[in-house]
Scaffold this motif. Structure first.
Motif, PDB file in Angstrom:
ATOM      1  N   ASN A  36       0.826  -1.209   0.000  1.00  0.00           N
ATOM      2  CA  ASN A  36       0.000   0.000   0.000  1.00  0.00           C
ATOM      3  C   ASN A  36       0.859   1.257   0.000  1.00  0.00           C
ATOM      4  O   ASN A  36       0.553   2.228  -0.705  1.00  0.00           O
ATOM      5  CB  ASN A  36      -0.952  -0.004   1.198  1.00  0.00           C
ATOM      6  N   ASP A  37       1.941   1.252   0.781  1.00  0.00           N
ATOM      7  CA  ASP A  37       2.846   2.408   0.824  1.00  0.00           C
ATOM      8  C   ASP A  37       3.501   2.625  -0.541  1.00  0.00           C
ATOM      9  O   ASP A  37       3.616   3.764  -1.014  1.00  0.00           O
ATOM     10  CB  ASP A  37       3.929   2.212   1.888  1.00  0.00           C
ATOM     11  N   GLN A  38       3.937   1.537  -1.177  1.00  0.00           N
ATOM     12  CA  GLN A  38       4.580   1.653  -2.486  1.00  0.00           C
ATOM     13  C   GLN A  38       3.590   2.122  -3.548  1.00  0.00           C
ATOM     14  O   GLN A  38       3.939   2.918  -4.422  1.00  0.00           O
ATOM     15  CB  GLN A  38       5.211   0.324  -2.892  1.00  0.00           C
ATOM     16  N   LEU A  39       2.359   1.654  -3.468  1.00  0.00           N
ATOM     17  CA  LEU A  39       1.333   2.083  -4.418  1.00  0.00           C
ATOM     18  C   LEU A  39       1.053   3.576  -4.255  1.00  0.00           C
ATOM     19  O   LEU A  39       0.954   4.308  -5.250  1.00  0.00           O
ATOM     20  CB  LEU A  39       0.050   1.272  -4.221  1.00  0.00           C
ATOM     21  N   ALA A  40       0.956   4.032  -3.022  1.00  0.00           N
ATOM     22  CA  ALA A  40       0.724   5.461  -2.768  1.00  0.00           C
ATOM     23  C   ALA A  40       1.899   6.291  -3.283  1.00  0.00           C
ATOM     24  O   ALA A  40       1.706   7.348  -3.903  1.00  0.00           O
ATOM     25  CB  ALA A  40       0.508   5.700  -1.274  1.00  0.00           C
ATOM     26  N   ALA A  41       3.121   5.816  -3.054  1.00  0.00           N
ATOM     27  CA  ALA A  41       4.303   6.535  -3.541  1.00  0.00           C
ATOM     28  C   ALA A  41       4.319   6.559  -5.067  1.00  0.00           C
ATOM     29  O   ALA A  41       4.650   7.587  -5.674  1.00  0.00           O
ATOM     30  CB  ALA A  41       5.580   5.885  -3.004  1.00  0.00           C
ATOM     31  N   HIS A  42       3.943   5.462  -5.691  1.00  0.00           N
ATOM     32  CA  HIS A  42       3.893   5.391  -7.160  1.00  0.00           C
ATOM     33  C   HIS A  42       2.856   6.372  -7.702  1.00  0.00           C
ATOM     34  O   HIS A  42       3.127   7.094  -8.671  1.00  0.00           O
ATOM     35  CB  HIS A  42       3.557   3.964  -7.598  1.00  0.00           C
ATOM     36  N   GLU A  43       1.677   6.405  -7.084  1.00  0.00           N
ATOM     37  CA  GLU A  43       0.636   7.329  -7.537  1.00  0.00           C
ATOM     38  C   GLU A  43       1.089   8.778  -7.400  1.00  0.00           C
ATOM     39  O   GLU A  43       0.859   9.593  -8.297  1.00  0.00           O
ATOM     40  CB  GLU A  43      -0.650   7.087  -6.756  1.00  0.00           C
ATOM     41  N   THR A  44       1.761   9.093  -6.290  1.00  0.00           N
ATOM     42  CA  THR A  44       2.281  10.448  -6.092  1.00  0.00           C
ATOM     43  C   THR A  44       3.321  10.782  -7.156  1.00  0.00           C
ATOM     44  O   THR A  44       3.316  11.877  -7.726  1.00  0.00           O
ATOM     45  CB  THR A  44       2.899  10.580  -4.683  1.00  0.00           C
ATOM     46  N   VAL A  46       3.631   9.472 -10.197  1.00  0.00           N
ATOM     47  CA  VAL A  46       2.982   9.629 -11.499  1.00  0.00           C
ATOM     48  C   VAL A  46       2.289  10.986 -11.589  1.00  0.00           C
ATOM     49  O   VAL A  46       2.416  11.696 -12.594  1.00  0.00           O
ATOM     50  CB  VAL A  46       1.987   8.471 -11.752  1.00  0.00           C
ATOM     51  N   GLU A  47       1.559  11.363 -10.541  1.00  0.00           N
ATOM     52  CA  GLU A  47       0.887  12.663 -10.543  1.00  0.00           C
ATOM     53  C   GLU A  47       1.890  13.808 -10.674  1.00  0.00           C
ATOM     54  O   GLU A  47       1.674  14.754 -11.432  1.00  0.00           O
ATOM     55  CB  GLU A  47       0.062  12.831  -9.270  1.00  0.00           C
ATOM     56  N   THR A  48       2.990  13.715  -9.936  1.00  0.00           N
ATOM     57  CA  THR A  48       4.016  14.757  -9.980  1.00  0.00           C
ATOM     58  C   THR A  48       4.649  14.831 -11.369  1.00  0.00           C
ATOM     59  O   THR A  48       4.832  15.923 -11.920  1.00  0.00           O
ATOM     60  CB  THR A  48       5.097  14.486  -8.918  1.00  0.00           C
ATOM     61  N   LEU A  53       5.355  17.437 -16.489  1.00  0.00           N
ATOM     62  CA  LEU A  53       5.367  17.352 -17.952  1.00  0.00           C
ATOM     63  C   LEU A  53       4.327  18.261 -18.575  1.00  0.00           C
ATOM     64  O   LEU A  53       4.574  18.883 -19.610  1.00  0.00           O
ATOM     65  CB  LEU A  53       5.142  15.909 -18.398  1.00  0.00           C
ATOM     66  N   THR A  54       3.164  18.352 -17.949  1.00  0.00           N
ATOM     67  CA  THR A  54       2.112  19.223 -18.476  1.00  0.00           C
ATOM     68  C   THR A  54       2.556  20.676 -18.417  1.00  0.00           C
ATOM     69  O   THR A  54       2.415  21.415 -19.391  1.00  0.00           O
ATOM     70  CB  THR A  54       0.815  19.029 -17.671  1.00  0.00           C
ATOM     71  N   ARG A  55       3.108  21.067 -17.277  1.00  0.00           N
ATOM     72  CA  ARG A  55       3.590  22.447 -17.174  1.00  0.00           C
ATOM     73  C   ARG A  55       4.741  22.689 -18.133  1.00  0.00           C
ATOM     74  O   ARG A  55       4.832  23.728 -18.764  1.00  0.00           O
ATOM     75  CB  ARG A  55       4.017  22.765 -15.739  1.00  0.00           C
ATOM     76  N   SER A  56       5.623  21.702 -18.293  1.00  0.00           N
ATOM     77  CA  SER A  56       6.754  21.825 -19.201  1.00  0.00           C
ATOM     78  C   SER A  56       6.266  21.914 -20.646  1.00  0.00           C
ATOM     79  O   SER A  56       6.762  22.722 -21.427  1.00  0.00           O
ATOM     80  CB  SER A  56       7.679  20.626 -19.034  1.00  0.00           C
TER      81      SER A  56
END
Length: 88
Positions: A36-44, A46-48, A53-56
């Protein structure tokens, strides 16, 4: 009525089995928490990355050296080949 003989391990063996099951369940709980911790870190992450990339991409499109618009940059090349844009 028919009797069924079912062997039962000695009490000491039953306690050992319960201890082992408890140990394995604790391991499962730790692995679930790590997952669960790794999944949350992965989601964070990806969002970041997507936000960065969107801002770039927005900055790149808005600051294109040839003054091209986003739509112009997304059009396929008119020459029929996919080479580097003018100015590169």
């Amino acid at each position: 009525m028919q009797q069924i003989v079912m062997p039962i391990p000695p009490l000491a063996e039953q306690h050992r089995i319960v201890e082992k099951v408890d140990e394995l369940m604790a391991l499962c709980d730790r692995l679930e928490q790590q997952t669960n911790d790794q999944l949350a870190a992965h989601e964070t992450l990806v969002e970041t990355l997507l936000d960065t990339l969107t801002r770039s991409a927005d900055a790149t499109v808005n600051d294109h050296p040839n003054g091209a618009t986003h739509d112009q940059l997304m059009e396929p090349p008119s020459s029929g080949h996919f080479g580097a844009p003018d100015g590169f």
